[in-house]
Write a protein that holds these residues in place. Structure first.
Motif, short mmCIF file in Angstrom:
data_model
loop_
_atom_site.label_atom_id
_atom_site.label_comp_id
_atom_site.label_asym_id
_atom_site.label_seq_id
_atom_site.Cartn_x
_atom_site.Cartn_y
_atom_site.Cartn_z
N ALA A 10 -21.42 64.11 -7.10
CA ALA A 10 -22.45 63.42 -6.62
C ALA A 10 -21.98 61.96 -6.69
O ALA A 10 -22.06 61.23 -5.59
N ALA A 11 -21.45 61.71 -7.72
CA ALA A 11 -20.56 60.35 -7.78
C ALA A 11 -19.82 60.04 -6.83
O ALA A 11 -19.73 58.88 -6.10
N MET A 12 -18.91 60.99 -6.39
CA MET A 12 -17.96 60.74 -5.43
C MET A 12 -18.64 60.62 -4.26
O MET A 12 -18.10 59.94 -3.44
N LEU A 13 -19.58 61.52 -3.64
CA LEU A 13 -19.77 61.89 -2.45
C LEU A 13 -20.68 60.34 -1.95
O LEU A 13 -20.72 59.98 -1.04
N SER A 14 -21.43 59.94 -3.16
CA SER A 14 -22.26 58.73 -2.96
C SER A 14 -21.51 57.48 -2.74
O SER A 14 -22.08 56.51 -2.03
N ASN A 15 -20.22 57.54 -2.91
CA ASN A 15 -19.19 56.41 -2.79
C ASN A 15 -18.62 56.47 -1.50
O ASN A 15 -17.82 55.52 -1.02
N LEU A 16 -18.86 57.45 -0.48
CA LEU A 16 -18.13 57.56 0.62
C LEU A 16 -18.87 56.74 1.76
O LEU A 16 -20.03 56.58 1.75
N ALA A 17 -18.00 56.18 2.50
CA ALA A 17 -18.47 55.40 3.52
C ALA A 17 -18.64 56.32 4.80
O ALA A 17 -18.01 57.25 4.88
N GLU A 18 -19.20 55.88 5.80
CA GLU A 18 -19.31 56.63 6.95
C GLU A 18 -18.11 56.98 7.66
O GLU A 18 -17.36 56.08 7.86
N GLY A 19 -17.66 58.35 7.76
CA GLY A 19 -16.48 58.55 8.58
C GLY A 19 -15.24 58.95 7.54
O GLY A 19 -14.28 59.28 8.21
#
Length: 355
Positions: free
Chosen positions: A106-115
């Motif tokens: 969850a921590a890794m996914l929440s830090n992703l930018a669009e694309g």
């Protein structure tokens, strides 16, 4: 990129181990192709992947999630990085064993930018709770974060930016069905033929500044077990020999002399491979015999024999797996210079790499 470091089973002879070694990160980063047009080999996969990426770019959409499967050392990580480069996106890199808890994911996914591109190596080893969270993220770009414990626990939906997941696995059969089904594009990486490995070697030699002659490339390629990572590793070892004991030029004669020093024979067997094949023939009469017994005979862990030695011996036609155990083929006996018994599987003494 320390999450990606997964050494092969413990062994002293690492020259022909297809798993990435901890000391190779910087060299591999230098030798990796940066665009799909630079990637050598895997023509079918390259064509399919180009269609997936170009189609998504033309539509302005996010590409489908991508899964690469196949043995180590064939370019799965390189293709993941190429996908990010072709999309003009950032890439986040992790590995299945590093995602033990849903909170880690969850921590890794929440830090992703669009694309963005998220690359998970050895994705079949991701923990089940994290895998179940990944399902929702791949389909709906959302994760549910549970706060608290027991009856008072609350599930909080967390929206995440659209991303492309690229998974890599050396054991596609270990993937769960629900996870495999969520990938829009799957590709299996095949072993390279010697001609493709020669192209890989010439490109690497140009980057590393090695004076690699054509006959030297042919000699290294045919001993590289169909794996670019091994080819590049052998190139560096032959370069060392050429610089220390010759004028630096890598010719067929220099390559042969160098690989003899490193115990790599004409078809790519090393000391441990030959020990396994020799034990099978001399100690067990050609088999059948169990993997544990063979491992004890050569003084190695059974996982080392099964995961590092056996796959290549089977592919090369020197060893066969039967319901009763492992047996030496006619080609295996011939490789040791011994006459094969009449009941030995296969009648061909040629190996996989006589092409």
């Amino acid at each position: 990129m320390t999450e990606l470091d997964e050494d092969g089973p413990g062994r002293d002879e690492v020259a022909l181990d297809p798993h990435r070694q901890a000391t190779e990160q910087d060299v591999e980063r230098t030798l990796r192709p940066h665009h799909l047009a630079e990637f050598i080999g895997q023509p079918r996969v390259r064509e399919q992947l180009e269609l997936v990426l170009r189609g998504a770019l033309n539509r302005g959409d996010q590409p489908d999630h991508v899964l690469f499967s196949g043995p180590p050392g064939l370019g799965k990580t390189s293709l993941a990085m190429i996908i990010a480069a072709e999309l003009g996106a950032a890439i986040r890199v992790t590995s299945g064993p590093a995602l033990e808890r849903p909170g880690d994911l969850a921590a890794m996914l929440s830090n992703l930018a669009e694309g963005d591109v998220l690359f998970i190596d050895e994705i079949h080893r991701i923990a089940r709770p994290a895998e179940e969270m990944l399902y929702l993220a791949m389909e709906d770009y959302r994760v549910d974060v549970v706060v608290g414990k027991g009856p008072g626990a609350t599930s909080i939906p967390l929206e995440i930016a659209p991303f492309t997941l690229v998974g890599a696995t050396t054991r596609s059969g270990a993937l769960t069905g629900p996870l495999r089904d969520r990938f829009g594009f799957t590709a299996h990486m095949e072993f390279y033929v010697p001609a493709e490995l020669e192209q890989v070697l010439r490109r690497s030699a140009g980057i590393l500044g090695v004076d690699l002659r054509d006959d030297g490339a042919v000699e290294i390629a045919r001993r590289s077990r169909g794996t670019p990572r091994i080819a590049n590793r052998l190139l560096r070892r032959v370069r060392d020999y050429a610089e220390v004991r010759s004028d630096g030029a890598v010719t067929r004669e220099i390559a042969r002399a160098a690989l003899e020093v490193y115990d790599v024979d004409e078809i790519g067997l090393d000391r441990l491979d030959r020990a396994v094949l020799g034990a099978l023939v001399h100690s067990f009469g050609g088999g059948p015999v169990g993997i544990s017994s063979m491992a004890v005979a050569v003084g190695e862990e059974s996982t080392t024999v099964e995961e590092v030695c056996e796959p290549f011996l089977v592919r090369a036609g020197l060893l066969a797996r039967t319901p009763r155990g492992r047996v030496a083929t006619a080609a295996g006996w011939a490789h040791l210079g011994l006459p094969a018994p009449e009941n030995a599987p296969g009648g061909q003494s040629a190996t996989l790499f006589d092409v």
